[in-house]
Design an enzyme around this catalytic site. Structure first.
Site, mmCIF file in Angstrom:
data_model
loop_
_atom_site.group_PDB
_atom_site.id
_atom_site.type_symbol
_atom_site.label_atom_id
_atom_site.label_comp_id
_atom_site.label_asym_id
_atom_site.label_seq_id
_atom_site.Cartn_x
_atom_site.Cartn_y
_atom_site.Cartn_z
ATOM 1 N N GLU A 264 1.142 -1.156 0.317
ATOM 2 C CA GLU A 264 0.116 0.496 0.187
ATOM 3 C C GLU A 264 1.000 1.283 0.164
ATOM 4 O O GLU A 264 0.763 2.217 1.047
ATOM 5 C CB GLU A 264 -1.343 -0.010 1.143
ATOM 6 C CG GLU A 264 -0.177 -0.595 2.551
ATOM 7 C CD GLU A 264 -1.297 -0.821 3.789
ATOM 8 O OE1 GLU A 264 -2.691 -1.203 3.520
ATOM 9 O OE2 GLU A 264 -1.044 -0.458 4.637
ATOM 10 N N PRO A 265 1.638 1.741 -0.923
ATOM 11 C CA PRO A 265 2.292 3.108 -1.472
ATOM 12 C C PRO A 265 1.562 4.279 -1.521
ATOM 13 O O PRO A 265 0.137 3.907 -2.185
ATOM 14 C CB PRO A 265 3.081 2.346 -1.942
ATOM 15 C CG PRO A 265 2.533 1.324 -3.581
ATOM 16 C CD PRO A 265 1.392 0.816 -2.634
ATOM 17 N N ARG A 303 6.231 20.083 4.780
ATOM 18 C CA ARG A 303 7.081 19.014 5.115
ATOM 19 C C ARG A 303 8.192 19.264 5.136
ATOM 20 O O ARG A 303 8.857 19.529 6.491
ATOM 21 C CB ARG A 303 7.007 17.866 3.717
ATOM 22 C CG ARG A 303 5.470 16.952 3.772
ATOM 23 C CD ARG A 303 5.873 16.170 2.818
ATOM 24 N NE ARG A 303 6.755 15.356 2.875
ATOM 25 C CZ ARG A 303 8.014 14.759 2.240
ATOM 26 N NH1 ARG A 303 9.159 15.854 2.375
ATOM 27 N NH2 ARG A 303 8.181 13.648 3.066
ATOM 28 N N TYR A 307 8.935 17.636 8.947
ATOM 29 C CA TYR A 307 9.431 16.663 9.421
ATOM 30 C C TYR A 307 10.987 16.875 9.399
ATOM 31 O O TYR A 307 11.316 16.111 8.892
ATOM 32 C CB TYR A 307 9.089 15.963 7.640
ATOM 33 C CG TYR A 307 7.737 15.109 8.083
ATOM 34 C CD1 TYR A 307 7.102 14.760 8.630
ATOM 35 C CD2 TYR A 307 6.614 15.791 6.655
ATOM 36 C CE1 TYR A 307 5.561 14.078 8.949
ATOM 37 C CE2 TYR A 307 5.556 14.641 6.795
ATOM 38 C CZ TYR A 307 5.226 14.134 8.213
ATOM 39 O OH TYR A 307 4.029 13.790 7.488
ATOM 40 N N CYS A 333 3.458 34.170 9.132
ATOM 41 C CA CYS A 333 3.869 34.897 9.225
ATOM 42 C C CYS A 333 4.876 34.292 11.041
ATOM 43 O O CYS A 333 4.073 34.396 12.090
ATOM 44 C CB CYS A 333 2.841 35.754 10.386
ATOM 45 S SG CYS A 333 2.858 37.402 9.775
HETATM 46 C C1 LIG Z 1 0.334 6.484 4.795
HETATM 47 C C2 LIG Z 1 -0.179 4.726 4.661
HETATM 48 C C3 LIG Z 1 0.875 4.161 3.704
HETATM 49 C C4 LIG Z 1 2.024 4.825 2.973
HETATM 50 O O1 LIG Z 1 2.566 5.032 2.951
HETATM 51 P P1 LIG Z 1 4.207 5.962 1.968
HETATM 52 O O2 LIG Z 1 4.831 6.284 3.244
HETATM 53 O O3 LIG Z 1 3.318 6.918 1.870
HETATM 54 O O4 LIG Z 1 4.147 5.039 1.480
HETATM 55 C C5 LIG Z 1 0.253 3.147 3.867
HETATM 56 N N1 LIG Z 1 0.055 1.739 5.336
HETATM 57 C C6 LIG Z 1 -0.349 2.580 6.053
HETATM 58 C C7 LIG Z 1 -1.377 2.122 7.022
HETATM 59 C C8 LIG Z 1 -0.610 4.176 5.852
HETATM 60 O O5 LIG Z 1 -0.740 4.586 7.338
#
Ligand SMILES: *Cc1c(COP(=O)(O)O)cnc(C)c1O
Length: 415
Positions: A264-265, A303, A307, A333
């Site tokens: 799940e990228p 970001r 981060y 500001c």
């Molecule tokens: C945010 C998230 C991702 C994706 O992470 P990336 O670093 O953007 O690839 C995948 N799975 C879950 C459960 C997430 O919370």
């Protein structure tokens, strides 16, 4: 410079002339490239990529990924609704919430999406309420990964997932409620550089999988790193693909069933497709520094401040100018620095500045802070630019504000 070439090819100055600044621009071709790259890296009979849509939620991006064959990973009920609105079938949406209410989970059940459960309390409640609905279980393998504590979610103190040490407890709950565990999941966090880290996590997850006899998939989450600097090394997906595929296929053979391998990228699919274009308002020489003040800030791209993320910055109006050293800052500001001591071709007021890697966690984290409008978004598809989100305007800032009639302070009566 490859990253800069990718930006110049999109003719950013013309895009700003046409749509104004600040402007988010996404190149669909790059998303397709990344999607196919990941798909071909894993040689397993069944693979599924669920785009983690929190990275970038424009419905056109969701639909584009659906066209490519992707499923969706969602972390809130609103993302579920966006996915359904974009046309995803419920069974192609995975819902992976953390610390949400049982009511929200029940709504997801009613919508028919796949449920990923990340704590034992919810698993028990869920088992009593919906024993007939199969679930996925989010396991925390306790491997430390990622460059920032904000995005590392697999370590021992993390609030995410059910500890691998609690699997016996999970098994008891599954037995007593009769719930069907159809999948196991892990997601250890962003910016994993090392295939070995993945494989260690995979090993832990696969050993837990032996406790569940009715699995149909194993979801290895994400953590794929993309280059943010020209010199960065990114996750070697091909190498990982080779090693993990072999391990996964062996596991399936022993398990006695062809399981689906899921990733799940978010960042991997969309980060490099995006560029953020802003205009230089002022070039300000101070006693020690030359600041480029642009028409944006942490309200649009947080970001770097949130981060400490590095985004490459380019002067796309004057790419061949004489190099100078600048600090690039926003108009908010409070201190909102995009980058310090960056070497850029000479910047003149009015020049367009481009930020790379602006596809993931950029627009989706944008706000109206300082009462600024959120930018427009443009998608480049087959060489054509399409407006996919209008720039906000005053009415958006006032939308949902309730303007009540009498605001006379009580104290005014007494005077
Ligand atoms: C945010 C998230 C991702 C994706 O992470 P990336 O670093 O953007 O690839 C995948 N799975 C879950 C459960 C997430 O919370």
């Amino acid at each position: 410079m490859a990253i800069q070439d990718a930006i110049q090819k999109l003719d950013p100055v013309s895009l700003v002339e046409k749509y104004g600044a600040p402007l988010y621009v996404y190149n669909a071709e790059r998303i397709e490239f990344q999607y196919k790259r990941m798909l071909t890296a894993f040689k397993v009979p069944k693979i599924r990529i669920n785009y983690a849509c929190k990275a970038l939620t424009n419905v056109n991006i969701l639909r584009y990924l659906k066209q490519l064959g992707s499923g969706l990973d969602t972390v809130s009920i609103q993302e579920v609704h966006l996915g359904l609105h974009a046309g995803f079938a419920p069974q192609d949406i995975m819902y992976t919430p953390n610390c949400v209410s049982m009511e929200e989970i029940t709504e997801a059940v009613q919508l028919g999406v796949k449920i990923n459960i990340d704590n034992i309390s919810i698993l028990e409640q869920f088992g009593h309420l919906h024993p007939e609905i199969p679930v996925c279980i989010r396991v925390n393998p306790h491997i430390m990964a990622g460059g920032s504590s904000k995005i590392s979610v697999g370590h021992i103190d993390s609030k995410f997932g059910i500890s691998i040490h609690q699997i016996p407890h999970v098994v008891r709950v599954v037995k007593t409620t009769g719930i069907n565990v159809e999948g196991l999941h892990m997601h250890t966090g962003s910016n994993i550089l090392d295939a070995e880290v993945f494989l260690r996590g995979a090993e832990i997850l696969l050993s837990a999988a032996d406790n569940f006899k009715e699995l149909s998939f194993i979801d290895f989450g994400s953590g794929f790193k993309v280059p943010y600097r020209e010199s960065d090394i990114s996750t070697d997906v091909e190498d990982l693909g080779e090693k993990l595929s072999k391990r996964f296929n062996d596991f399936c053979e022993k398990y006695g069933k062809e399981l689906t391998l899921i990733f799940e990228p978010g960042k991997f699919l969309v980060s490099e497709s995006g560029h953020f274009l802003v205009k230089t308002n002022v070039v300000k020489q101070t006693t020690s520094n030359v600041f480029i003040g642009v028409d944006s800030g942490l309200n649009h791209l947080i970001r770097p401040m949130f981060y400490n993320a590095h985004h490459e910055i380019f002067n796309v109006s004057n790419p061949n100018g004489k190099p100078r050293i600048y600090s690039i800052v926003g108009y908010i500001c409070e201190t909102d620095t995009f980058g310090v001591n960056r070497k850029l071709p000479e910047v003149r007021e009015g020049d367009i500045i481009a930020f790379a890697n602006a596809g993931a966690y950029c627009f989706s984290m944008a706000s109206n802070y300082n009462s600024r409008f959120r930018p427009a978004e443009v998608l480049i598809l087959n060489g054509e630019d399409h407006l996919i989100r209008e720039r906000e305007e005053m009415k958006d800032l006032l939308h949902h504000q309730v303007e009540i009639d009498s605001l006379k302070p009580a104290i005014a009566e007494k005077n």
